[in-house]
Design a protein around this motif. Sequence first.
Motif, PDB file in Angstrom:
ATOM      1  N   LEU A  18      48.666  27.788   9.681  1.00 32.60           N
ATOM      2  CA  LEU A  18      48.415  29.230   9.609  1.00 32.60           C
ATOM      3  C   LEU A  18      46.939  29.536   9.374  1.00 32.60           C
ATOM      4  N   ALA A  19      46.287  28.721   8.556  1.00 32.87           N
ATOM      5  CA  ALA A  19      44.864  28.937   8.279  1.00 32.87           C
ATOM      6  C   ALA A  19      44.031  28.777   9.546  1.00 32.87           C
ATOM      7  N   VAL A  20      44.358  27.781  10.360  1.00 31.57           N
ATOM      8  CA  VAL A  20      43.619  27.564  11.616  1.00 31.57           C
ATOM      9  C   VAL A  20      43.834  28.748  12.551  1.00 31.57           C
ATOM     10  N   LEU A  21      45.073  29.185  12.706  1.00 32.06           N
ATOM     11  CA  LEU A  21      45.354  30.338  13.574  1.00 32.06           C
ATOM     12  C   LEU A  21      44.631  31.588  13.077  1.00 32.06           C
ATOM     13  N   ASN A  22      44.631  31.799  11.767  1.00 32.63           N
ATOM     14  CA  ASN A  22      43.945  32.951  11.186  1.00 32.63           C
ATOM     15  C   ASN A  22      42.441  32.865  11.429  1.00 32.63           C
ATOM     16  N   TYR A  23      41.874  31.683  11.261  1.00 40.74           N
ATOM     17  CA  TYR A  23      40.436  31.494  11.457  1.00 40.74           C
ATOM     18  C   TYR A  23      40.042  31.772  12.902  1.00 40.74           C
ATOM     19  N   VAL A  24      40.854  31.272  13.840  1.00 42.40           N
ATOM     20  CA  VAL A  24      40.584  31.499  15.263  1.00 42.40           C
ATOM     21  C   VAL A  24      40.593  32.991  15.566  1.00 42.40           C
ATOM     22  N   GLN A  25      41.602  33.683  15.062  1.00 41.14           N
ATOM     23  CA  GLN A  25      41.713  35.120  15.326  1.00 41.14           C
ATOM     24  C   GLN A  25      40.617  35.917  14.611  1.00 41.14           C
ATOM     25  N   LYS A  26      40.370  35.607  13.350  1.00 40.49           N
ATOM     26  CA  LYS A  26      39.404  36.367  12.558  1.00 40.49           C
ATOM     27  C   LYS A  26      37.984  36.264  13.109  1.00 40.49           C
ATOM     28  N   TYR A  27      37.604  35.064  13.560  1.00 41.83           N
ATOM     29  CA  TYR A  27      36.229  34.845  14.012  1.00 41.83           C
ATOM     30  C   TYR A  27      36.094  34.779  15.526  1.00 41.83           C
ATOM     31  N   GLY A  28      37.164  35.010  16.260  1.00 47.40           N
ATOM     32  CA  GLY A  28      37.109  35.058  17.715  1.00 47.40           C
ATOM     33  C   GLY A  28      36.652  33.762  18.359  1.00 47.40           C
ATOM     34  N   LEU A  29      37.144  32.644  17.839  1.00 45.55           N
ATOM     35  CA  LEU A  29      36.722  31.355  18.369  1.00 45.55           C
ATOM     36  C   LEU A  29      37.236  31.158  19.791  1.00 45.55           C
ATOM     37  N   ARG A  30      36.392  30.619  20.642  1.00 45.37           N
ATOM     38  CA  ARG A  30      36.779  30.316  22.024  1.00 45.37           C
ATOM     39  C   ARG A  30      37.429  28.946  22.131  1.00 45.37           C
ATOM     40  N   GLU A  31      36.954  28.013  21.304  1.00 46.49           N
ATOM     41  CA  GLU A  31      37.480  26.649  21.301  1.00 46.49           C
ATOM     42  C   GLU A  31      37.548  26.148  19.869  1.00 46.49           C
ATOM     43  N   ILE A  32      38.518  25.274  19.605  1.00 47.15           N
ATOM     44  CA  ILE A  32      38.579  24.596  18.312  1.00 47.15           C
ATOM     45  C   ILE A  32      39.148  23.212  18.560  1.00 47.15           C
ATOM     46  N   GLU A  33      38.541  22.231  17.920  1.00 49.38           N
ATOM     47  CA  GLU A  33      38.947  20.840  18.109  1.00 49.38           C
ATOM     48  C   GLU A  33      38.973  20.155  16.750  1.00 49.38           C
ATOM     49  N   SER A  34      40.050  19.468  16.457  1.00 55.16           N
ATOM     50  CA  SER A  34      40.149  18.703  15.228  1.00 55.16           C
ATOM     51  C   SER A  34      39.320  17.429  15.384  1.00 55.16           C
ATOM     52  N   ILE A  35      38.522  17.109  14.358  1.00 51.55           N
ATOM     53  CA  ILE A  35      37.687  15.915  14.407  1.00 51.55           C
ATOM     54  C   ILE A  35      37.901  15.093  13.136  1.00 51.55           C
ATOM     55  N   LYS A  36      37.403  13.875  13.140  1.00 48.21           N
ATOM     56  CA  LYS A  36      37.513  13.006  11.973  1.00 48.21           C
ATOM     57  C   LYS A  36      36.428  13.361  10.956  1.00 48.21           C
ATOM     58  N   GLN A  37      36.708  13.064   9.694  1.00 40.49           N
ATOM     59  CA  GLN A  37      35.770  13.352   8.619  1.00 40.49           C
ATOM     60  C   GLN A  37      34.421  12.677   8.870  1.00 40.49           C
ATOM     61  N   GLU A  38      34.430  11.459   9.393  1.00 38.76           N
ATOM     62  CA  GLU A  38      33.183  10.739   9.652  1.00 38.76           C
ATOM     63  C   GLU A  38      32.308  11.484  10.667  1.00 38.76           C
ATOM     64  N   LYS A  60      35.527  21.145  14.967  1.00 32.21           N
ATOM     65  CA  LYS A  60      34.382  21.546  15.784  1.00 32.21           C
ATOM     66  C   LYS A  60      34.856  22.809  16.488  1.00 32.21           C
ATOM     67  N   TRP A  61      34.164  23.917  16.266  1.00 34.62           N
ATOM     68  CA  TRP A  61      34.609  25.151  16.903  1.00 34.62           C
ATOM     69  C   TRP A  61      33.495  25.772  17.722  1.00 34.62           C
ATOM     70  N   GLY A  62      33.923  26.452  18.758  1.00 33.67           N
ATOM     71  CA  GLY A  62      32.975  27.073  19.673  1.00 33.67           C
ATOM     72  C   GLY A  62      33.093  28.579  19.653  1.00 33.67           C
ATOM     73  N   THR A  63      31.953  29.246  19.589  1.00 29.20           N
ATOM     74  CA  THR A  63      31.910  30.705  19.629  1.00 29.20           C
ATOM     75  C   THR A  63      31.000  31.146  20.769  1.00 29.20           C
ATOM     76  N   ALA A  64      31.280  32.312  21.287  1.00 30.69           N
ATOM     77  CA  ALA A  64      30.442  32.880  22.344  1.00 30.69           C
ATOM     78  C   ALA A  64      30.616  34.391  22.343  1.00 30.69           C
ATOM     79  N   VAL A  65      29.561  35.079  22.688  1.00 35.93           N
ATOM     80  CA  VAL A  65      29.605  36.531  22.813  1.00 35.93           C
ATOM     81  C   VAL A  65      29.670  36.854  24.296  1.00 35.93           C
ATOM     82  N   TYR A  66      30.728  37.527  24.681  1.00 36.29           N
ATOM     83  CA  TYR A  66      30.955  37.904  26.074  1.00 36.29           C
ATOM     84  C   TYR A  66      30.865  36.684  26.984  1.00 36.29           C
ATOM     85  N   ASP A  67      29.956  36.669  27.943  1.00 35.08           N
ATOM     86  CA  ASP A  67      29.870  35.567  28.898  1.00 35.08           C
ATOM     87  C   ASP A  67      28.785  34.555  28.549  1.00 35.08           C
ATOM     88  N   ALA A  68      28.252  34.617  27.352  1.00 28.57           N
ATOM     89  CA  ALA A  68      27.208  33.673  26.941  1.00 28.57           C
ATOM     90  C   ALA A  68      27.792  32.268  26.830  1.00 28.57           C
TER      91      ALA A  68
END
Length: 82
Positions: A52-72, A25-33
Amino acid sequence: MAKTQTKTSKKYGEIPIGGYMGFFKWGTAVYDAPITYSYGYIIAPSKEHMDLAVLNYVQKYGLREIESIKQEEYESKTQIQS
């Protein structure tokens, strides 16, 4: 170079044999939105590659938050059917 052996999933496409699949579950935001959340998954050939893929994804897409969740949880939030 040898082709990586994969298995095919009806839900997720081709997955490397012995590979890792992470649901997030990842969170994105533009500026202070306010943060907007979405769900996704990443497939990697090994645990080290997943880190490495998670770190790259966070950096590439500018994610503010990322949380690992279960498949269900991922499937219930994205309405993937078996």
